[in-house]
Design an enzyme around this catalytic site. Structure first.
Site, mmCIF file in Angstrom:
data_model
loop_
_atom_site.group_PDB
_atom_site.id
_atom_site.type_symbol
_atom_site.label_atom_id
_atom_site.label_comp_id
_atom_site.label_asym_id
_atom_site.label_seq_id
_atom_site.Cartn_x
_atom_site.Cartn_y
_atom_site.Cartn_z
ATOM 1 N N LEU A 120 0.828 -1.209 0.000
ATOM 2 C CA LEU A 120 0.000 0.000 0.000
ATOM 3 C C LEU A 120 0.861 1.258 0.000
ATOM 4 O O LEU A 120 0.523 2.255 -0.644
ATOM 5 C CB LEU A 120 -0.921 -0.005 1.214
ATOM 6 C CG LEU A 120 -1.834 -1.223 1.384
ATOM 7 C CD1 LEU A 120 -2.696 -1.076 2.632
ATOM 8 C CD2 LEU A 120 -2.715 -1.429 0.152
ATOM 9 N N ASP B 291 13.144 2.604 11.303
ATOM 10 C CA ASP B 291 12.032 1.878 11.907
ATOM 11 C C ASP B 291 11.093 2.904 12.535
ATOM 12 O O ASP B 291 11.557 3.890 13.129
ATOM 13 C CB ASP B 291 12.586 0.920 12.971
ATOM 14 C CG ASP B 291 11.551 -0.018 13.534
ATOM 15 O OD1 ASP B 291 10.513 0.472 14.018
ATOM 16 O OD2 ASP B 291 11.776 -1.233 13.522
ATOM 17 N N VAL B 292 9.789 2.683 12.441
ATOM 18 C CA VAL B 292 8.844 3.660 12.975
ATOM 19 C C VAL B 292 8.881 3.764 14.492
ATOM 20 O O VAL B 292 8.342 4.715 15.072
ATOM 21 C CB VAL B 292 7.398 3.361 12.512
ATOM 22 C CG1 VAL B 292 7.251 3.609 11.022
ATOM 23 C CG2 VAL B 292 6.973 1.954 12.896
ATOM 24 N N CYS C 118 1.892 3.876 6.572
ATOM 25 C CA CYS C 118 1.526 2.541 6.079
ATOM 26 C C CYS C 118 2.345 1.430 6.735
ATOM 27 O O CYS C 118 2.034 0.247 6.550
ATOM 28 C CB CYS C 118 1.720 2.456 4.567
ATOM 29 S SG CYS C 118 0.605 3.489 3.602
ATOM 30 N N TYR D 284 -3.313 -7.962 16.691
ATOM 31 C CA TYR D 284 -3.454 -7.143 15.483
ATOM 32 C C TYR D 284 -4.678 -6.225 15.580
ATOM 33 O O TYR D 284 -4.602 -5.027 15.288
ATOM 34 C CB TYR D 284 -3.571 -8.056 14.264
ATOM 35 C CG TYR D 284 -3.589 -7.324 12.943
ATOM 36 C CD1 TYR D 284 -2.460 -6.681 12.464
ATOM 37 C CD2 TYR D 284 -4.752 -7.283 12.163
ATOM 38 C CE1 TYR D 284 -2.468 -6.015 11.252
ATOM 39 C CE2 TYR D 284 -4.768 -6.623 10.948
ATOM 40 C CZ TYR D 284 -3.628 -5.980 10.495
ATOM 41 O OH TYR D 284 -3.641 -5.317 9.295
ATOM 42 N N LYS E 98 -4.704 -2.098 15.556
ATOM 43 C CA LYS E 98 -5.414 -1.328 14.531
ATOM 44 C C LYS E 98 -6.628 -0.599 15.106
ATOM 45 O O LYS E 98 -6.998 0.481 14.640
ATOM 46 C CB LYS E 98 -5.831 -2.255 13.391
ATOM 47 C CG LYS E 98 -4.652 -2.826 12.601
ATOM 48 C CD LYS E 98 -3.794 -1.721 11.985
ATOM 49 C CE LYS E 98 -2.733 -2.270 11.039
ATOM 50 N NZ LYS E 98 -1.943 -1.196 10.398
#
Length: 252
Positions: free
Chosen positions: A17, A57-58, A83, A158, A162
């Protein structure tokens, strides 16, 4: 808001994405900085598209700060698209025993904390840009998932990560309204990403048939098109938009 002439930061921009988003924004005339892992295809993607690769890395604030600075130096930073993330599917009570806590924490650290880390540092830089005629300074787009609403068995970590991304959309939009930064979230359904491409063709077809209409996997370019619209439509703010063909995930 016009994309041409603005700078954009896309995390996870080396594949899936994120890659489609980089291609779309470059096509619309934005200067784009890709933040992705050092061992990703980020450098090759950047060279091919005329973008800039900033490895990191975020969860690493210094890496994010460096990428934000790169983006802000190229043009006014007005678009941030998060993303980057990991997928995980593990039962809490599995065959090997109770899910180790560190594996749950890792998913939240990357997907939720990592997203927030990008948003907070990018917003700080965006707040110092010159406002547009309407007082706006730009837009932040985060990525959740339909798992935020209908998590399946094995998706506790997960879905929690999210769900957190989705839940912080409105409070961030309300806070940043004072400085003219909009915040929106996309919740994709079953998308045709590299991870999905690794499944057998029969499994992919089975998943596609679960989508009411159109009965197929979502395409990365459809995600990217929505990012562009969220950037250009100044009245979209504080929203989470499902991009899922009307699917509602079953328990398994």
């Amino acid at each position: 808001m016009r994309i041409a002439g603005a700078s954009a930061l896309v995390t996870g921009g080396a594949s899936g994405l994120g890659l489609a988003t980089v291609e779309r924004l470059r096509g619309a005339g934005a200067e784009v900085v890709i933040l992705d892992l050092p061992d990703s295809d980020g450098l090759a993607v950047a060279e091919r598209l005329g973008a800039v690769f900033s490895p990191g890395d975020v969860t690493d604030s210094e890496a994010i700060g460096a990428a934000v600075a790169l983006a802000a130096d190229r043009a006014p930073l007005r678009i941030v698209v998060s993303c980057a993330g990991v997928a995980a599917a593990e039962k809490v009570l599995g065959r090997e025993g109770v899910l180790p806590l560190d594996r749950f924490v890792r998913v939240l650290q990357i997907n939720l904390v990592g997203t927030f880390n990008v948003v907070r540092l990018a917003a700080d830089a965006m707040a110092r840009t010159e406002p547009l005629d309407d007082g706006g300074r730009g837009v932040v787009v985060t990525t959740a998932s339909v798992a935020a609403f209908e998590g399946q068995v094995g998706q506790a970590a997960y879905s929690a990560s999210k769900g957190g991304v989705q839940a912080m959309t409105l409070p961030l939009a309300r806070e940043f309204a004072a400085i003219g930064i909009r915040v929106n979230c996309i919740a994709p359904g079953i998308m045709q990403t590299p991870m999905m491409a690794g499944l057998p063709e029969k499994a992919q077809q089975s998943l596609a048939q679960q989508v009411p209409h159109p009965s197929r996997l979502g395409r990365p370019e459809e995600f990217a098109a929505l990012v562009q619209h969220l950037a250009e439509n100044d009245y979209l703010n504080g929203e989470t938009i499902r991009l899922d063909g009307a699917i509602r995930m079953a328990p398994r």
